[in-house]
Design a protein around this motif. Structure first.
Motif, PDB file in Angstrom:
ATOM      1  N   MET B   1       0.849  -1.194   0.000  1.00  0.00           N
ATOM      2  CA  MET B   1       0.000   0.000   0.000  1.00  0.00           C
ATOM      3  C   MET B   1       0.887   1.248   0.000  1.00  0.00           C
ATOM      4  N   ILE B   2       0.525   2.240  -0.830  1.00  0.00           N
ATOM      5  CA  ILE B   2       1.291   3.482  -0.867  1.00  0.00           C
ATOM      6  C   ILE B   2       0.857   4.357   0.301  1.00  0.00           C
ATOM      7  N   PRO B   3       1.775   4.807   1.119  1.00  0.00           N
ATOM      8  CA  PRO B   3       1.376   5.620   2.264  1.00  0.00           C
ATOM      9  C   PRO B   3       0.833   6.978   1.838  1.00  0.00           C
ATOM     10  N   THR B   4       0.020   7.574   2.682  1.00  0.00           N
ATOM     11  CA  THR B   4      -0.507   8.899   2.374  1.00  0.00           C
ATOM     12  C   THR B   4       0.542   9.935   2.749  1.00  0.00           C
ATOM     13  N   VAL B   5       0.339  11.159   2.254  1.00  0.00           N
ATOM     14  CA  VAL B   5       1.309  12.221   2.533  1.00  0.00           C
ATOM     15  C   VAL B   5       1.398  12.490   4.028  1.00  0.00           C
ATOM     16  N   LYS B   6       0.309  12.207   4.749  1.00  0.00           N
ATOM     17  CA  LYS B   6       0.345  12.455   6.199  1.00  0.00           C
ATOM     18  C   LYS B   6       1.374  11.571   6.900  1.00  0.00           C
ATOM     19  N   THR B   7       1.657  10.417   6.335  1.00  0.00           N
ATOM     20  CA  THR B   7       2.573   9.524   7.039  1.00  0.00           C
ATOM     21  C   THR B   7       3.963   9.485   6.411  1.00  0.00           C
ATOM     22  N   VAL B   8       4.119  10.050   5.231  1.00  0.00           N
ATOM     23  CA  VAL B   8       5.444   9.983   4.615  1.00  0.00           C
ATOM     24  C   VAL B   8       6.375  11.014   5.236  1.00  0.00           C
ATOM     25  N   GLN B   9       7.652  10.798   5.021  1.00  0.00           N
ATOM     26  CA  GLN B   9       8.672  11.665   5.602  1.00  0.00           C
ATOM     27  C   GLN B   9       8.889  12.867   4.696  1.00  0.00           C
ATOM     28  N   THR B  10       8.144  13.919   4.921  1.00  0.00           N
ATOM     29  CA  THR B  10       8.371  15.159   4.171  1.00  0.00           C
ATOM     30  C   THR B  10       9.626  15.831   4.727  1.00  0.00           C
ATOM     31  N   ILE B  11      10.114  16.833   3.989  1.00  0.00           N
ATOM     32  CA  ILE B  11      11.292  17.544   4.486  1.00  0.00           C
ATOM     33  C   ILE B  11      10.941  18.319   5.766  1.00  0.00           C
ATOM     34  N   ALA B  12       9.716  18.835   5.832  1.00  0.00           N
ATOM     35  CA  ALA B  12       9.306  19.580   7.029  1.00  0.00           C
ATOM     36  C   ALA B  12       9.291  18.658   8.249  1.00  0.00           C
ATOM     37  N   ARG B  13       8.818  17.441   8.017  1.00  0.00           N
ATOM     38  CA  ARG B  13       8.779  16.467   9.117  1.00  0.00           C
ATOM     39  C   ARG B  13      10.209  16.080   9.539  1.00  0.00           C
ATOM     40  N   ALA B  34      11.871   8.354   1.002  1.00  0.00           N
ATOM     41  CA  ALA B  34      10.578   8.771   0.454  1.00  0.00           C
ATOM     42  C   ALA B  34      10.767   9.348  -0.953  1.00  0.00           C
ATOM     43  N   TRP B  35      11.782  10.220  -1.106  1.00  0.00           N
ATOM     44  CA  TRP B  35      12.003  10.903  -2.393  1.00  0.00           C
ATOM     45  C   TRP B  35      12.343   9.907  -3.506  1.00  0.00           C
ATOM     46  N   TYR B  36      13.238   8.995  -3.191  1.00  0.00           N
ATOM     47  CA  TYR B  36      13.702   8.078  -4.220  1.00  0.00           C
ATOM     48  C   TYR B  36      12.857   6.809  -4.312  1.00  0.00           C
ATOM     49  N   GLY B  37      12.142   6.516  -3.245  1.00  0.00           N
ATOM     50  CA  GLY B  37      11.482   5.224  -3.187  1.00  0.00           C
ATOM     51  C   GLY B  37       9.974   5.303  -3.150  1.00  0.00           C
ATOM     52  N   TYR B  38       9.417   5.090  -1.972  1.00  0.00           N
ATOM     53  CA  TYR B  38       7.980   4.818  -1.888  1.00  0.00           C
ATOM     54  C   TYR B  38       7.077   6.001  -2.216  1.00  0.00           C
ATOM     55  N   ALA B  39       7.599   7.222  -2.169  1.00  0.00           N
ATOM     56  CA  ALA B  39       6.742   8.381  -2.479  1.00  0.00           C
ATOM     57  C   ALA B  39       7.244   9.146  -3.702  1.00  0.00           C
ATOM     58  N   LYS B  40       7.960   8.466  -4.581  1.00  0.00           N
ATOM     59  CA  LYS B  40       8.579   9.208  -5.696  1.00  0.00           C
ATOM     60  C   LYS B  40       7.552   9.758  -6.681  1.00  0.00           C
ATOM     61  N   ASP B  41       6.334   9.231  -6.640  1.00  0.00           N
ATOM     62  CA  ASP B  41       5.301   9.774  -7.531  1.00  0.00           C
ATOM     63  C   ASP B  41       4.616  11.001  -6.946  1.00  0.00           C
ATOM     64  N   ASP B  42       5.008  11.374  -5.747  1.00  0.00           N
ATOM     65  CA  ASP B  42       4.360  12.510  -5.084  1.00  0.00           C
ATOM     66  C   ASP B  42       5.432  13.442  -4.505  1.00  0.00           C
ATOM     67  N   ARG B  43       6.447  13.683  -5.304  1.00  0.00           N
ATOM     68  CA  ARG B  43       7.624  14.391  -4.785  1.00  0.00           C
ATOM     69  C   ARG B  43       7.320  15.840  -4.385  1.00  0.00           C
ATOM     70  N   LEU B  44       6.448  16.494  -5.135  1.00  0.00           N
ATOM     71  CA  LEU B  44       6.160  17.892  -4.790  1.00  0.00           C
ATOM     72  C   LEU B  44       5.604  18.003  -3.376  1.00  0.00           C
ATOM     73  N   ALA B  45       4.759  17.037  -3.022  1.00  0.00           N
ATOM     74  CA  ALA B  45       4.162  17.069  -1.686  1.00  0.00           C
ATOM     75  C   ALA B  45       5.212  16.865  -0.589  1.00  0.00           C
ATOM     76  N   LEU B  46       6.328  16.277  -0.962  1.00  0.00           N
ATOM     77  CA  LEU B  46       7.383  16.041   0.037  1.00  0.00           C
ATOM     78  C   LEU B  46       8.129  17.309   0.416  1.00  0.00           C
ATOM     79  N   VAL B  47       8.086  18.296  -0.458  1.00  0.00           N
ATOM     80  CA  VAL B  47       8.926  19.483  -0.240  1.00  0.00           C
ATOM     81  C   VAL B  47       8.153  20.799  -0.201  1.00  0.00           C
ATOM     82  N   SER B  48       6.862  20.769  -0.490  1.00  0.00           N
ATOM     83  CA  SER B  48       6.133  22.039  -0.642  1.00  0.00           C
ATOM     84  C   SER B  48       5.944  22.778   0.680  1.00  0.00           C
TER      85      SER B  48
END
Lengths: 195, 170
Positions: B1-13, B34-48
């Motif tokens: 299962m792909i984790p939601t943005v709430k649980t992924v390791q964003t840069i802010a987190r 997260a960036w290279y692996g499990y959340a790579k399809d949602d990269r903008l959300a990781l850094v916004s």
């Protein structure tokens, strides 16, 4: 960059800073090739103007962005390298050397340029030890009063921090060897070997 | 299962964790996963989302704040994403440069200054160019090499390494 170019660009820099509302003085210490060109009688050009900040951290934080913008504006207006005002030497050496206050040399609006003693430049160049630094050392030695290796070592002791002298001992020794000749090994006392 | 943005390791987190005592390379390593692996399809959300600096803002938290901003600019640039505006704030430019502890020799510093990518060096962080190299891409490039008919392990490695250099510069 020739001597008149340097003063021209610094003058434009002062104007750009004023345009950005910077009126408080920004204190910069002139080092490197620009120092050699402007404050020694060295017939050479320089690619950039090397400076050290003399600002406290708070002043630096306030001035950094407008200064960077102004430097770029001058570069664009004159079609020169955006790194024409260069504080890389300070980034490299900030915790390795003493930074003296220097004497006020000239002001260009809010840009206040200070000059360190010539012997300080000599110490930095012995410490840096690149070929072009050694060439500058030879010029400085002709113009100054440092005539022996011991005097040069005293300068290094004054301006280069002890850890930095220790960590860069090979470079320093090489510079001194080139400038003053190889140091003779001191004979060990009572080493048990017959002469 | 792909984790939601709430649980992924964003840069802010990641930054928040660093500020509350987490080992920086663990927090940032998790962001990198997260960036290279499990959340790579949602990269903008990781850094916004901008990072939030603590009060008081110590040398430690200022340094890592600048490092996070540099990382976001670096990764967005390398992977062709629009960079969020917050990373350009001047408070993320260190007034006191940051060198690795081992960089006490001047020539080491000169080398680091030459190789550190601009997003870091412009913030006066001199860390070299190998921080964001990653095993995910090396594996993908090795597969790409095989798909192109390469069978010699040395040749496959050289292909992957060349791809790595073209993206990361070293």
């Amino acid at each position: 960059m020739k001597a008149e170019d340097i003063e021209n660009y610094l003058s434009q820099l002062g104007q750009e800073l004023l345009k950005r509302g910077i009126e408080e003085p920004i204190h910069l210490l002139l080092v490197g090739g620009a120092y050699m060109l402007l404050l020694t009688t060295t017939p050479r050009n320089t690619d950039d103007i090397d400076i050290f900040w003399l600002e406290e951290e708070e002043g630096l934080q306030r001035a950094l962005r407008p200064l960077q913008e102004s430097v770029i504006a001058v570069a664009e207006a004159n079609q020169i390298d955006p790194n024409w005002l260069n504080y890389m030497t300070q980034l490299l050496m900030y915790d390795l050397v003493i930074v003296p206050e220097g004497n006020l040399w000239k002001t260009f609006g809010p840009v206040h340029i200070y000059a360190p003693p010539q012997e300080y430049i000599l110490a930095l160049k012995i410490f840096a030890g690149r070929d072009k630094d050694i060439e500058d050392c030879k010029i400085l030695l002709k113009q100054g009063e440092i005539s022996s290796r011991q005097q040069a070592q005293l300068l290094l002791d004054r301006y280069i921090l002890p850890d930095a002298r220790q960590n860069n001992a090979e470079t320093i020794a090489r510079s001194l060897d080139i400038l003053y000749g190889k140091q003779r090994q001191q004979p060990a006392i009572n080493d048990g070997v017959e002469p | 299962m792909i984790p939601t943005v709430k649980t992924v390791q964003t840069i802010a987190r990641a930054y928040q964790q660093i500020c509350t005592g987490e080992e920086p390379w663990i927090a940032l390593g998790n962001f990198r996963n997260a960036w290279y692996g499990y959340a790579k399809d949602d990269r903008l959300a990781l850094v916004s989302d901008p990072i939030t600096e603590p009060e008081p803002n110590t040398i430690h938290t200022r340094r890592w704040g600048a490092f996070c901003a540099a990382s976001v600019e670096f990764l967005c640039d390398r992977y062709g994403f629009p960079c969020p505006e917050w990373v350009y704030h001047p408070r993320y430019v260190l007034t006191i440069p940051w060198w690795p502890e081992y960089a006490s020799h001047l020539t080491t510093r000169v080398q680091l200054m030459r190789t550190t990518p601009a997003p870091f060096s412009q913030r006066h962080i001199f860390c070299g160019n190998r921080l964001y190299q990653n095993k995910y891409e090396m594996s993908a490039w090795a597969q790409e090499a095989r798909a192109r008919g390469m069978t010699n392990p040395g040749e496959i490695f050289r292909y992957a390494r060349q791809k790595e250099i073209s993206i990361h510069g070293g």
